[in-house]
Write an enzyme that holds these catalytic residues in place. Structure first.
Site, PDB file in Angstrom:
ATOM      1  N   ASP A  98      40.893  46.872  31.221  1.00 52.53           N
ATOM      2  CA  ASP A  98      41.046  47.693  32.345  1.00 52.53           C
ATOM      3  C   ASP A  98      42.297  48.394  31.842  1.00 52.53           C
ATOM      4  OD1 ASP A  98      41.533  47.439  35.797  1.00 52.53           O
ATOM      5  OD2 ASP A  98      41.895  49.137  34.658  1.00 52.53           O
ATOM      6  N   TYR A 107      45.065  43.743  39.371  1.00 57.88           N
ATOM      7  CA  TYR A 107      44.323  44.449  40.413  1.00 57.88           C
ATOM      8  C   TYR A 107      43.293  45.308  39.519  1.00 57.88           C
ATOM      9  CZ  TYR A 107      43.167  47.717  44.119  1.00 57.88           C
ATOM     10  OH  TYR A 107      42.484  48.569  45.165  1.00 57.88           O
ATOM     11  N   LYS A 118      42.744  57.635  36.282  1.00 56.42           N
ATOM     12  CA  LYS A 118      43.957  58.153  36.616  1.00 56.42           C
ATOM     13  C   LYS A 118      44.371  59.451  35.681  1.00 56.42           C
ATOM     14  CE  LYS A 118      45.728  53.775  38.481  1.00 56.42           C
ATOM     15  NZ  LYS A 118      46.151  54.233  40.015  1.00 56.42           N
TER      16      LYS A 118
END
Ligand code: KE4
Length: 428
Positions: free
Chosen positions: A233, A138, A261
């Site tokens: 990522d 994802y 994050k």
């Protein structure tokens, strides 16, 4: 049904602003949180929980008042100017100093936006259209990434989203995580057309699946051999396992890295960075356009600066690993005692408790997990005051704020939950 959830369902789709929060993947009503401190959350009914979601990754320091104070202080000087500020330069310099492959960086407002921009940059730089991603990975909800994706899509069994046009999806090629042959085949079938591979160096969105030895190195070699870029990522892994990025531990230098994050300390953030030669293709220096009203927002940058400063000064990673060691040991003991199909998938400070006999190393093996049993366990833990991710296909997060007592309580709640699940199975 709670009054707030009842109201939420009238104004918010599914009562939430992000699908996984609906708890529909684990057969429970969602909780609504009013406050938090350290590793503990309080919901609208006054129930408290030990938090193993950690806002899906940002809160490696827990709900840390020092970051909140830094935010309040900076906010007092103004929330946004739409102009440059010292804070965005300082946070950029901090991340660049911590991640050698990154020579220049650009801030945005979410991991999705960072991925979307990095992919556009890769296409612009290579003048190629196709991207390789891995099934079950994802990378946020940009159209081209919603093909066989993980996280909330996998949780709700809709790995490919509606609304993504065929013309977009055709440029997204799918490979199997930990299977370099599946990647090699795509390069052979699409010579000269692949702009980049994007990979979560540690898969976190199918549940935690560690890279097999040599896998990431093979991706690096294949991209170099085929004139494609390698994009890591690191939205989850950035500053998660150690101060810096996961790539630092592997000795691999990707061409571009995506962050999110933790670098925002809990506020909305994303970033992408890499070699100067590639990044300078971005507007205003180059022809790849990318922009954002609130990109590099000074309040967000201040939260990120404070978080990374604390991580660098206090280096909590060893203690976080020790706490997870205790959980791993405790869950393995419970697995043996209750003879459960349970495995502890882990890479450093990222882990997932799989209701699966073996630790999955591939997406196919992840899909064999018993999501029904996971749902039962989730509900049993929730009523015992422990909030684990409301999906089998997510990473659990333990941070600096979890105490030894929290770890004891988590394992005790798990033991009581397995006891309850055994009785209900025996009775049913
Ligand atoms: P955001 O757009 O949600 O900030 O970031 C997207 C993203 C990109 N890359 C990776 C590796 C990610 O894990 C994410 C987002 N993570 C999910 C949970 N695994 C966000 C939670 C949610 O969707 O509510």
């Amino acid at each position: 049904m709670s009054e707030i959830y009842n109201r939420a369902q009238k104004s918010l789709v599914g009562g939430v602003n992000s699908p996984v929060r609906s708890f529909s993947g684990v057969g429970s009503e969602p909780v609504f949180i009013t406050k938090a401190k350290g590793a503990h959350l309080t919901d609208t009914d006054g129930n408290t929980y030990i938090d193993l979601i950690g806002s899906w990754g940002p809160l490696i320091l827990g709900h840390d008042e020092r970051i909140a104070r830094a935010v309040a202080e900076r906010a007092g000087q103004g929330l946004s100017y739409g102009l440059g500020t010292p804070e965005e330069v300082e946070l950029a310099e901090t991340i660049i100093a911590a991640v050698p492959s990154v020579e220049k960086i650009r801030f945005v407002n979410s991991g999705t936006e960072a991925v979307m921009s990095a992919l556009r940059l890769a296409r612009g730089y290579t003048n190629r259209d196709k991207i390789i991603k891995f099934r079950g990975a994802y990378h946020g909800h940009a159209d081209s990434m919603l093909v066989e994706a993980g996280s909330g899509l996998l949780t709700h069994s809709t790995p490919s989203s509606e609304g993504v046009s065929a013309s977009v999806a055709k440029d997204t090629l799918l490979a199997e995580y930990n299977d370099v042959e599946s990647v090699r085949r795509l390069f052979e079938e699409n010579p000269g057309e692949i702009a980049a591979i994007i990979v979560e160096p540690v898969a976190g969105n199918m549940g935690v699946v560690a890279p097999q030895p040599g896998f990431l190195e093979d991706l690096r070699r294949l991209t170099e051999e085929n004139g494609a870029l390698l994009i890591f990522d690191e939205v989850i892994t950035g500053f998660r396992n150690a101060y810096g990025a996961y790539q630092n531990e592997t000795g691999i230098s990707p061409d571009l890295t995506v962050f999110g994050k933790i670098i925002g300390g809990g506020l909305p953030v994303g970033a992408f960075g890499g070699r100067r030669e590639i990044m300078n293709h971005l507007s205003p220096l180059g022809g790849v356009y990318q922009a954002g009203t609130l990109s590099g927002n000074p309040v967000v940058m201040s939260a990120g600066k404070k978080a990374l400063q604390i991580l660098k000064e206090e280096d909590p990673y060893g203690k976080i690993n020790e706490k997870i060691d205790r959980l791993e040991d405790g869950f393995n003991k419970l697995r043996d005692r209750y003879d459960l199909d349970l495995s502890f998938g882990r890479e450093g400070t990222m882990f997932t408790l799989f209701f699966n006999k073996n630790v999955p190393t591939t997406y196919e093996e992840v899909l064999e997990s018993d999501t029904k049993a996971y749902g039962k366990f989730f509900r049993a833990m929730l009523k015992r005051g422990v909030l684990i991710p409301p999906s089998q296909f997510e990473s659990w997060f333990v941070g600096a704020a979890h105490t030894d007592e929290d770890i004891n309580k988590i394992l005790k709640a798990a033991e009581d939950s397995f006891e309850e699940m055994r009785e209900s199975t025996d009775c049913s």
